[in-house]
Scaffold this active site. Structure first.
Site, mmCIF file in Angstrom:
data_model
loop_
_atom_site.group_PDB
_atom_site.id
_atom_site.type_symbol
_atom_site.label_atom_id
_atom_site.label_comp_id
_atom_site.label_asym_id
_atom_site.label_seq_id
_atom_site.Cartn_x
_atom_site.Cartn_y
_atom_site.Cartn_z
ATOM 1 N N ARG A 143 0.577 -0.501 0.212
ATOM 2 C CA ARG A 143 -0.143 0.185 0.073
ATOM 3 C C ARG A 143 0.965 1.307 -0.125
ATOM 4 N NH1 ARG A 143 -5.251 -1.868 2.176
ATOM 5 N NH2 ARG A 143 -6.282 -0.073 2.378
ATOM 6 N N TYR A 146 0.763 3.704 -2.591
ATOM 7 C CA TYR A 146 -0.649 5.155 -2.559
ATOM 8 C C TYR A 146 -0.096 6.266 -1.183
ATOM 9 C CZ TYR A 146 -5.451 6.714 -1.600
ATOM 10 O OH TYR A 146 -6.896 8.336 -2.049
ATOM 11 N N GLU A 148 2.601 6.404 1.148
ATOM 12 C CA GLU A 148 3.601 7.641 0.887
ATOM 13 C C GLU A 148 3.501 8.589 -0.001
ATOM 14 O OE1 GLU A 148 5.467 6.979 3.452
ATOM 15 O OE2 GLU A 148 5.698 5.274 4.431
ATOM 16 N N VAL A 188 -14.821 -1.781 -1.974
ATOM 17 C CA VAL A 188 -15.456 -2.333 -0.853
ATOM 18 C C VAL A 188 -17.381 -2.225 -0.810
ATOM 19 C CG1 VAL A 188 -15.793 -1.692 1.638
ATOM 20 C CG2 VAL A 188 -15.807 -4.112 1.893
ATOM 21 N N VAL A 189 -17.209 -1.576 -1.144
ATOM 22 C CA VAL A 189 -19.296 -0.975 -1.146
ATOM 23 C C VAL A 189 -19.278 -1.746 -2.595
ATOM 24 C CG1 VAL A 189 -20.608 0.917 -1.275
ATOM 25 C CG2 VAL A 189 -19.113 1.003 0.658
ATOM 26 N N ASN A 191 -18.309 -3.477 -4.327
ATOM 27 C CA ASN A 191 -18.066 -5.115 -4.491
ATOM 28 C C ASN A 191 -19.533 -6.017 -3.743
ATOM 29 O OD1 ASN A 191 -15.390 -5.570 -5.897
ATOM 30 N ND2 ASN A 191 -14.953 -6.034 -4.064
ATOM 31 N N ASP A 275 -3.707 -3.834 5.227
ATOM 32 C CA ASP A 275 -4.571 -3.987 5.712
ATOM 33 C C ASP A 275 -5.413 -3.680 6.783
ATOM 34 O OD1 ASP A 275 -7.579 -4.616 3.853
ATOM 35 O OD2 ASP A 275 -8.009 -3.779 5.658
ATOM 36 N N GLN A 278 -8.686 -0.086 11.721
ATOM 37 C CA GLN A 278 -9.837 0.453 12.152
ATOM 38 C C GLN A 278 -9.355 1.471 11.406
ATOM 39 O OE1 GLN A 278 -9.373 0.777 15.928
ATOM 40 N NE2 GLN A 278 -7.965 0.900 16.289
ATOM 41 N N ARG A 279 -10.543 2.377 11.279
ATOM 42 C CA ARG A 279 -10.691 3.425 11.008
ATOM 43 C C ARG A 279 -11.829 4.463 11.066
ATOM 44 N NH1 ARG A 279 -9.318 2.882 4.742
ATOM 45 N NH2 ARG A 279 -7.833 2.603 5.174
#
Ligand code: NAD
Ligand code: UDP
Ligand code: UDP
Length: 315
Positions: A143, A146, A148, A188-189, A191, A275, A278-279
């Site tokens: 990741r 993206y 960095e 995710v949404v 998909n 991955d 939490q966010r």
């Protein structure tokens, strides 16, 4: 009165196309710059007849010489499968793209917004994430191109502000969803909604216990525009923009299945590396400075997203 001329890079993408629409409706002249890597002409087709809308096919990693009053810099693939497809190009897009757009802003004395991201917090050890948190990013993982790249873009924005007095606004955008997400971009949404509509298995990566906070696109665009238009020059951010409503990915899957009325079953797949667990945004700053907080709850936002994908699948 002369219309304000606004450049939107990444203007044919998911967020960019909504922003083009919003700024045109506010009476701006809009120039959309895009290389169509993840964006689509279909997203802006309905704007092409507007005499105040213009499209330039251009890659922001190359210099661009035009005359504008304001810039919204959104160019960058945002979904993991797309930004990991050509990771070197992803970093170039964030870093060289930022340098070119900042150079342009400096020459024409334009105010410039940067679409930064919650990914600058990495896999956060502080929850919810306030702007003061410096983040926990793996600098060489999958990741990183993206995360960095976006972190370096923030550095460039703040240094152009300190060194050249540029009028900047840096917004850290959290997961946003809605109509015109690309069906194949793996977020995710989109998909889950497409899988549920097709009656296919809903693919949860890992246990589904990881959390995200989902903001509906209209709310997000409100926040971006208010940040640009309604804050004094010395308020430059970074400022979180997102919906603090936090859900586990399994809860999201169950909600989508229920709202679609789908027969889909859940299938568990391996969790991609790095991955975040939490966010959730701390939006105290946005509330205080622009009086902004999201208005659209997940059920309402999902309903219009589901309608969009229904239409898309029929077409
Ligand atoms: P998107 O992939 O739909 O849009 C990105 C757009 O940038 C596309 O139209 C793509 O073709 C264009 N683009 C990519 N590389 C380019 C280049 N080198 N030159 C010119 N154009 C280029 O993604 P989105 O969700 O609309 O995201 C827009 C911006 O917001 C991105 O910068 C992203 O990092 C940021 N962001 C989005 C989210 C989200 O949840 N949607 C969250 C955080 C940050
Ligand atoms: N640039 C651009 N459009 C402009 C002005 C500059 O694309 O209208 C690019 C140019 O390629 C330059 C970069 O922005 O290398 C940074 O510009 P700046 O003036 O900050 O630095 P320079 O490299 O020109 O000294
Ligand atoms: N995810 C999932 N199934 C999918 C796509 C994504 O379980 O089909 C998970 C993914 O592993 C992550 C979360 O949903 O934990 C959000 O993923 P997305 O790619 O939308 O955004 P980001 O990880 O960049 O926040």
């Amino acid at each position: 009165m002369k219309k304000k001329r606004v450049l939107i890079t990444g203007g044919s993408g998911f967020l960019g196309s909504h922003l083009c629409e919003r700024l045109l409706s506010m009476g701006r002249e809009v120039i959309c710059v895009d290389n169509f890597f993840t964006g689509s002409k279909r997203n802006i087709l309905h704007l092409l007849d507007d005499p105040y809308f213009e499209v330039i096919r251009h890659d922001v990693t190359f210099p661009l010489y035009i005359e504008v009053d304001e810039i919204y810099n959104l160019a960058c693939p945002a979904s993991p499968i797309h930004y990991q497809h050509d990771p070197v190009q992803t970093t170039k897009t964030s870093v060289h793209g930022a340098i070119n757009m900042l150079g342009l802003a400096k020459r024409v004395k334009a105010k410039i917004f940067q679409a930064s991201t919650s990914e600058v917090y990495g896999d956060p050890e502080v929850h919810p994430q306030p702007e003061s948190y410096w983040g926990n990013v793996n600098p060489n993982g999958l990741r990183a191109c993206y995360d960095e790249g976006k972190r370096c873009a923030e550095t460039l924005f703040f240094d152009y502000n300190r060194q050249h007095g540029l009028n900047i606004k840096v917004g850290r955008i959290f997961n946003t969803y809605g109509p015109r997400m690309a069906m194949d971009d793996g977020r995710v949404v989109s998909n889950f909604v497409v899988q549920a509509l097709k009656g296919e298995d809903i693919t949860i990566y890992g246990t589904g216990e990881q959390t995200r906070s989902f903001c509906y696109v209209d709310d997000l665009v409100d926040g971006i525009v208010r940040f640009m238009e309604d804050t004094p020059d010395d308020f430059i951010g970074p400022m979180n923009l997102g919906n603090p409503g936090e859900f586990t990915i399994r809860e999201l899957a169950e909600t989508v299945i229920e709202q679609v009325g789908s027969t889909s079953k859940i299938a568990y797949k391996p969790l991609p590396s790095d991955d975040p667990l939490q966010r959730k945004p701390d939006i105290t700053l946005a509330k205080r400075t622009i009086g902004w907080e999201p208005q659209i709850d997940i059920v309402t936002g999902l309903a219009s997203t589901i309608d969009f994908f229904k239409g898309y699948l029929k077409a």
